[in-house]
Scaffold this active site. Sequence first.
Site, PDB file in Angstrom:
ATOM      1  CD  GLU A   1      -2.343  -1.635   2.091  1.00 49.62           C
ATOM      2  OE1 GLU A   1      -2.333  -0.426   3.482  1.00 49.62           O
ATOM      3  OE2 GLU A   1      -3.136  -2.757   2.244  1.00 49.62           O
TER       4      GLU A   1
ATOM      5  CE  LYS B   1       1.187 -11.974   0.440  1.00 50.27           C
ATOM      6  NZ  LYS B   1       1.946 -10.506  -0.313  1.00 50.27           N
TER       7      LYS B   1
ATOM      8  CB  CYS C   1       0.160  -7.902   4.558  1.00 55.26           C
ATOM      9  SG  CYS C   1      -1.047  -7.634   3.608  1.00 55.26           S
TER      10      CYS C   1
ATOM     11  NE  ARG D   1      -6.977  -3.636   6.319  1.00 57.59           N
ATOM     12  CZ  ARG D   1      -7.066  -4.294   4.752  1.00 57.59           C
ATOM     13  NH1 ARG D   1      -8.193  -5.122   5.423  1.00 57.59           N
ATOM     14  NH2 ARG D   1      -6.612  -3.587   3.764  1.00 57.59           N
TER      15      ARG D   1
HETATM   16  P1  NAD Z   1      -9.978  -5.761   1.734  1.00 51.58           P
HETATM   17  O1  NAD Z   1     -10.685  -5.515   2.702  1.00 51.58           O
HETATM   18  O2  NAD Z   1      -9.628  -3.711   1.362  1.00 51.58           O
HETATM   19  O3  NAD Z   1     -10.711  -5.412   0.276  1.00 51.58           O
HETATM   20  C1  NAD Z   1     -11.244  -6.559  -0.148  1.00 51.58           C
HETATM   21  C2  NAD Z   1     -12.810  -6.399  -0.438  1.00 51.58           C
HETATM   22  O4  NAD Z   1     -13.669  -7.535  -0.456  1.00 51.58           O
HETATM   23  C3  NAD Z   1     -13.394  -5.434   0.126  1.00 51.58           C
HETATM   24  O5  NAD Z   1     -14.079  -4.651   0.031  1.00 51.58           O
HETATM   25  C4  NAD Z   1     -15.137  -6.289   0.687  1.00 51.58           C
HETATM   26  O6  NAD Z   1     -16.680  -5.581   0.408  1.00 51.58           O
HETATM   27  C5  NAD Z   1     -15.004  -7.224  -0.662  1.00 51.58           C
HETATM   28  N1  NAD Z   1     -15.651  -8.530  -0.173  1.00 51.58           N
HETATM   29  C6  NAD Z   1     -15.508  -8.838   0.100  1.00 51.58           C
HETATM   30  N2  NAD Z   1     -16.943 -10.509   0.224  1.00 51.58           N
HETATM   31  C7  NAD Z   1     -17.075 -10.212  -1.449  1.00 51.58           C
HETATM   32  C8  NAD Z   1     -17.696 -10.914  -2.008  1.00 51.58           C
HETATM   33  N3  NAD Z   1     -18.594 -12.217  -1.315  1.00 51.58           N
HETATM   34  N4  NAD Z   1     -18.056 -10.509  -3.279  1.00 51.58           N
HETATM   35  C9  NAD Z   1     -17.390  -9.261  -3.384  1.00 51.58           C
HETATM   36  N5  NAD Z   1     -17.037  -8.512  -2.685  1.00 51.58           N
HETATM   37  C10 NAD Z   1     -16.424  -9.088  -1.419  1.00 51.58           C
HETATM   38  O7  NAD Z   1      -8.923  -6.035   1.358  1.00 51.58           O
HETATM   39  P2  NAD Z   1      -7.103  -6.120   0.859  1.00 51.58           P
HETATM   40  O8  NAD Z   1      -6.794  -5.157   1.755  1.00 51.58           O
HETATM   41  O9  NAD Z   1      -7.596  -5.876  -0.689  1.00 51.58           O
HETATM   42  O10 NAD Z   1      -6.522  -7.381   0.195  1.00 51.58           O
HETATM   43  C11 NAD Z   1      -7.455  -8.740  -0.049  1.00 51.58           C
HETATM   44  C12 NAD Z   1      -6.718  -9.875   0.487  1.00 51.58           C
HETATM   45  O11 NAD Z   1      -5.718  -9.358  -0.709  1.00 51.58           O
HETATM   46  C13 NAD Z   1      -5.892 -10.045   1.344  1.00 51.58           C
HETATM   47  O12 NAD Z   1      -5.971 -11.745   1.090  1.00 51.58           O
HETATM   48  C14 NAD Z   1      -4.429  -9.554   1.186  1.00 51.58           C
HETATM   49  O13 NAD Z   1      -4.298 -10.388   2.704  1.00 51.58           O
HETATM   50  C15 NAD Z   1      -4.557  -9.548   0.684  1.00 51.58           C
HETATM   51  N6  NAD Z   1      -3.005  -8.898   0.038  1.00 51.58           N
HETATM   52  C16 NAD Z   1      -3.433  -7.618   0.794  1.00 51.58           C
HETATM   53  C17 NAD Z   1      -2.058  -6.251   0.272  1.00 51.58           C
HETATM   54  C18 NAD Z   1      -2.469  -5.015   1.042  1.00 51.58           C
HETATM   55  O14 NAD Z   1      -1.271  -3.534   1.009  1.00 51.58           O
HETATM   56  N7  NAD Z   1      -3.314  -5.030   1.438  1.00 51.58           N
HETATM   57  C19 NAD Z   1      -1.434  -6.912  -0.790  1.00 51.58           C
HETATM   58  C20 NAD Z   1      -0.805  -8.456  -0.718  1.00 51.58           C
HETATM   59  C21 NAD Z   1      -1.826  -9.086  -0.427  1.00 51.58           C
END
Ligand code: NAD
Length: 438
Positions: free
Chosen positions: A155, A207, A263, A330
Amino acid sequence: MKICVVGSGYVGLVTGTCLAEFGMTVTGVDKDAAKIAALQRGEIPIYEPGLEELVEKNMKQGRLSFTTDLAPAIREARGVFIAVGTPPLPDGRADLSFVRQVAELIGDNLNGYKVVINKSTVPVGTGQMVETVVRERSGGDHEFAVVSNPEFLREGSAIEDFMHPDRVVVGAKTQRAVDVVLEMYAPLKAAGVPFVISNVESAEMIKYASNGFLATKISFINEVAELCERVGADVDVVARGMGLDNRIGPKFLHPGPGFGGSCFPKDTLAVAQIAEEHGMSFELIDAVLSVNERIKRRMIPKIEEAMGGVAGKTIALLGLAFKGDTDDMRESPTIPIVEGLIAHGATVRAFDPAAMEVARGLLPESVVYCDDTYETARGADCLVIATEWNQFRALEFDRLLELLKTPLVVDLRNLYEPARVAAAGFRYVSVGRSEAGA
Ligand code: NAD
């Protein structure tokens, strides 16, 4: 190629937007209607440098759209990304209920060969679970493949990270599925980005192992910093001396108030949990988790000591997000730090360029939110730098000297040379370095 990205949070929104920029036709889906309505108006619900312009451009050019209606988006797509959250359950395991829900809907709407690409961070075995769910729900009428394509973006530099990754990991059972994913990432392949092609299980493990290692590196330097304070060494010099060794490398050797964010805390917890489920105790990861908790808590007595106690005093806190250039709160280390200081009788005035709205719901009600650095400092007994936003690297010390009641800076991110802040008339306390100034 038509692509559907389910989940329009940090990862889903960046993935969908960048794939649209690569020429794909992308539908971003989310169950959060307010988020989708905002995106349809061209408003970005998260703070991420460069994202707004790229969303606007690709929406205008007709390659990027948003909907809450998952079924048609899946039916039209060749590739369906799962980018929903996988938050920790109370016992540390990743909550896979969102991933499972999406897999069920993909199964319900399978109308031809599709590649289901998992971008969420998930434990080993989740690809197999998704495959089973899609097969059961689709009745086995159509072929499909499940691919693991973990995301490594950070991010704050998410666009840059997605467009120029160190590597792309693709875990799949068949070459046909790999080829579909490679087609999506063609500009990266052409730019010479290394691709690691593996089975699904190895990709899932890459990962967690990567995040576990990075968290270890952070905790290591944080403990080195603590030791430096005791022996009179300077952790920044020590980190530079270590990092110039090619076997170590300079990154992730910046001491601070402990790691946070969406994360590292949850992924390290999940690694420990996965190990336990498989009859193993991952001792190093267990230690990283407890060290990180201790490091966060260590900041409270550090500030108290510098101030000679905090009861009845006012602290000006710069930065609330878990790191700079994000509004993500978070697991931010500032949460226990602010709670601890307030519990010990301090008044906290705070400013963050992006995270204050989110922070309001998470921090004690008594926190006073300010519009900028200098308003925050007015009348305070100490200025604490908690997040490494660039604007906090260029503070006007003359102004601060007039505004603060006591010329004291506690810098939890080591943004300054101690001698420089001391020369500006302050007592300066930082992490892993000797105190400077009167
Ligand atoms: P986030 O909470 O910002 O976004 C997740 C989105 O999914 C939310 O907007 C939520 O409303 C939506 N959602 C949940 N259930 C749903 C459904 N059934 N249908 C449609 N939409 C739905 O999460 P994020 O930070 O984007 O992380 C997502 C994944 O990626 C996680 O597993 C995280 O560990 C991984 N990840 C995050 C980062 C980071 O820096 N944020 C980096 C690498 C990997």
